[in-house]
Design a protein around this motif. Sequence first.
Motif, PDB file in Angstrom:
ATOM      1  N   GLY A   1       1.303  -1.262  -0.286  1.00 65.08           N
ATOM      2  CA  GLY A   1       0.161  -0.139  -0.349  1.00 65.08           C
ATOM      3  C   GLY A   1       0.522   1.473  -0.261  1.00 65.08           C
ATOM      4  N   THR A   2       0.149   2.758   0.202  1.00 65.25           N
ATOM      5  CA  THR A   2       0.319   3.729  -0.226  1.00 65.25           C
ATOM      6  C   THR A   2       0.795   4.206   1.047  1.00 65.25           C
ATOM      7  N   THR A   3       0.741   3.990   2.142  1.00 63.14           N
ATOM      8  CA  THR A   3       0.330   4.344   3.491  1.00 63.14           C
ATOM      9  C   THR A   3       0.548   2.655   4.749  1.00 63.14           C
ATOM     10  N   GLU A   4       0.534   3.317   5.368  1.00 60.74           N
ATOM     11  CA  GLU A   4       0.592   2.266   6.497  1.00 60.74           C
ATOM     12  C   GLU A   4      -0.329   1.143   6.322  1.00 60.74           C
ATOM     13  N   ASN A   5      -1.385   2.070   6.668  1.00 59.38           N
ATOM     14  CA  ASN A   5      -2.676   1.693   7.301  1.00 59.38           C
ATOM     15  C   ASN A   5      -3.985   1.116   6.141  1.00 59.38           C
ATOM     16  N   ASP A   6      -3.233   1.426   5.132  1.00 56.03           N
ATOM     17  CA  ASP A   6      -3.998   0.632   3.808  1.00 56.03           C
ATOM     18  C   ASP A   6      -2.677  -0.222   2.634  1.00 56.03           C
ATOM     19  N   CYS A   7      -2.416  -0.910   2.904  1.00 52.18           N
ATOM     20  CA  CYS A   7      -2.145  -2.794   3.087  1.00 52.18           C
ATOM     21  C   CYS A   7      -2.843  -3.709   1.469  1.00 52.18           C
ATOM     22  N   THR A   8      -4.067  -2.571   0.461  1.00 49.27           N
ATOM     23  CA  THR A   8      -4.866  -4.103   0.557  1.00 49.27           C
ATOM     24  C   THR A   8      -4.580  -4.797  -1.390  1.00 49.27           C
ATOM     25  N   LEU A   9      -3.165  -4.212  -1.142  1.00 47.01           N
ATOM     26  CA  LEU A   9      -2.992  -4.564  -3.186  1.00 47.01           C
ATOM     27  C   LEU A   9      -2.401  -5.632  -3.097  1.00 47.01           C
ATOM     28  N   THR A  10      -2.334  -6.039  -3.872  1.00 37.02           N
ATOM     29  CA  THR A  10      -1.479  -7.416  -4.422  1.00 37.02           C
ATOM     30  C   THR A  10      -0.123  -7.518  -4.959  1.00 37.02           C
ATOM     31  N   SER A  11      -0.570  -6.169  -5.474  1.00 45.08           N
ATOM     32  CA  SER A  11       1.145  -5.931  -5.853  1.00 45.08           C
ATOM     33  C   SER A  11       1.983  -4.646  -5.510  1.00 45.08           C
ATOM     34  N   SER A  12       3.558  -4.115  -5.164  1.00 39.57           N
ATOM     35  CA  SER A  12       3.768  -3.538  -5.466  1.00 39.57           C
ATOM     36  C   SER A  12       3.280  -2.119  -5.990  1.00 39.57           C
ATOM     37  N   PRO A  13       3.015  -1.078  -5.377  1.00 39.08           N
ATOM     38  CA  PRO A  13       1.947   0.600  -6.535  1.00 39.08           C
ATOM     39  C   PRO A  13       3.813  -0.138  -6.864  1.00 39.08           C
ATOM     40  N   GLU A  14       3.734   1.468  -8.471  1.00 36.07           N
ATOM     41  CA  GLU A  14       4.865   1.377  -9.035  1.00 36.07           C
ATOM     42  C   GLU A  14       4.652   2.958  -9.472  1.00 36.07           C
ATOM     43  N   TYR A  15       6.213   3.173  -9.219  1.00 34.64           N
ATOM     44  CA  TYR A  15       6.845   4.879  -9.776  1.00 34.64           C
ATOM     45  C   TYR A  15       7.173   4.888 -11.106  1.00 34.64           C
ATOM     46  N   THR A  16       7.073   6.031 -11.577  1.00 32.72           N
ATOM     47  CA  THR A  16       7.928   6.166 -13.119  1.00 32.72           C
ATOM     48  C   THR A  16       9.020   7.611 -12.651  1.00 32.72           C
ATOM     49  N   ASN A  17       7.936   8.728 -12.037  1.00 31.46           N
ATOM     50  CA  ASN A  17       9.346   9.934 -11.910  1.00 31.46           C
ATOM     51  C   ASN A  17      10.074   9.556 -10.830  1.00 31.46           C
ATOM     52  N   ALA A  18      11.066  10.162 -11.407  1.00 28.57           N
ATOM     53  CA  ALA A  18      12.169  10.672 -10.323  1.00 28.57           C
ATOM     54  C   ALA A  18      11.878  11.129  -8.826  1.00 28.57           C
ATOM     55  N   GLY A  19      12.548  10.759  -7.498  1.00 28.54           N
ATOM     56  CA  GLY A  19      11.837  11.124  -6.780  1.00 28.54           C
ATOM     57  C   GLY A  19      11.679  10.300  -5.500  1.00 28.54           C
ATOM     58  N   THR A  20      11.819   9.909  -4.447  1.00 31.07           N
ATOM     59  CA  THR A  20      11.906   9.505  -3.236  1.00 31.07           C
ATOM     60  C   THR A  20      10.408   8.809  -2.915  1.00 31.07           C
ATOM     61  N   TYR A  21      10.252   7.668  -3.012  1.00 32.05           N
ATOM     62  CA  TYR A  21       8.426   6.561  -2.539  1.00 32.05           C
ATOM     63  C   TYR A  21       8.576   5.656  -1.647  1.00 32.05           C
ATOM     64  N   LYS A  22       7.886   5.916  -0.648  1.00 36.28           N
ATOM     65  CA  LYS A  22       7.543   5.051   1.232  1.00 36.28           C
ATOM     66  C   LYS A  22       6.284   3.602   0.198  1.00 36.28           C
ATOM     67  N   ILE A  23       7.398   2.838  -0.411  1.00 40.61           N
ATOM     68  CA  ILE A  23       6.227   1.711  -0.348  1.00 40.61           C
ATOM     69  C   ILE A  23       5.232   0.670   0.939  1.00 40.61           C
ATOM     70  N   TYR A  24       4.563   0.743   2.118  1.00 41.19           N
ATOM     71  CA  TYR A  24       4.120  -0.116   2.563  1.00 41.19           C
ATOM     72  C   TYR A  24       4.221  -1.334   1.988  1.00 41.19           C
ATOM     73  N   PHE A  25       4.125  -1.851   3.521  1.00 42.84           N
ATOM     74  CA  PHE A  25       4.223  -4.336   3.093  1.00 42.84           C
ATOM     75  C   PHE A  25       3.015  -4.901   4.736  1.00 42.84           C
ATOM     76  N   LYS A  26       2.843  -5.565   4.508  1.00 45.83           N
ATOM     77  CA  LYS A  26       1.837  -6.534   5.141  1.00 45.83           C
ATOM     78  C   LYS A  26       2.329  -7.420   5.016  1.00 45.83           C
ATOM     79  N   VAL A  27       2.767  -8.453   6.163  1.00 44.40           N
ATOM     80  CA  VAL A  27       3.183  -9.867   6.075  1.00 44.40           C
ATOM     81  C   VAL A  27       2.358 -10.449   7.096  1.00 44.40           C
ATOM     82  N   VAL A  28       0.953 -11.184   6.475  1.00 42.59           N
ATOM     83  CA  VAL A  28       0.025 -12.228   7.633  1.00 42.59           C
ATOM     84  C   VAL A  28       0.523 -13.806   7.039  1.00 42.59           C
TER      85      VAL A  28
END
Length: 171
Positions: free
Chosen positions: A51-78
């Motif tokens: 997910g893109t926030t700590e409390n919203d890890c609902t995606l089955t694959s990582s969010p993807e980014y194209t443009n230059a920058g720094t991104y935090k990608i959250y994950f949840k392991v159950v």
Amino acid sequence: CYKISYEMSVEFIEVTFAIDFADVTLTYDGQPHGVLVTKTDESKNYTITYGTTENDCTLTSSPEYTNAGTYKIYFKVVDNDTLAEHVGYVTLTINKKAVEIKVNDVTITYGETPKFECTVTGLVEGENLSGEAVYSGAGTDAGDYVISVSGLSASDNYKVTFVTGKLTIDK
């Protein structure tokens, strides 16, 4: 009257997850990028979501980014067997790509009009500069002159370097 007393004890168990993840740093290439969290023990029954926030890890694959920058990608392991869970994040850094705009050297004979051009290296295929090249520094007498270019720019995905060229006017 009876007095009944109950004792309760709670034991906390530390769970260690068998996962592998790492921050990712790369250079802009025009393609979308994400991160990957994997289990290191195939016998584990994990569900990994992103997910893109700590409390919203609902995606089955990582969010993807194209443009230059720094991104935090959250994950949840159950751990589906124990229902233990862990939330963390991976940092994806896409650095700007270097682009060089170099004025081509030109040699003319006195009295001729020079045609200035520049060579661009480093742009991702299909991407272009914006603006119009403006050349400065030309002389009219025989000799050598440093020619610079301005007026051109690239998107924020690039770090642009300008390199001067040389105008030589022969007698």
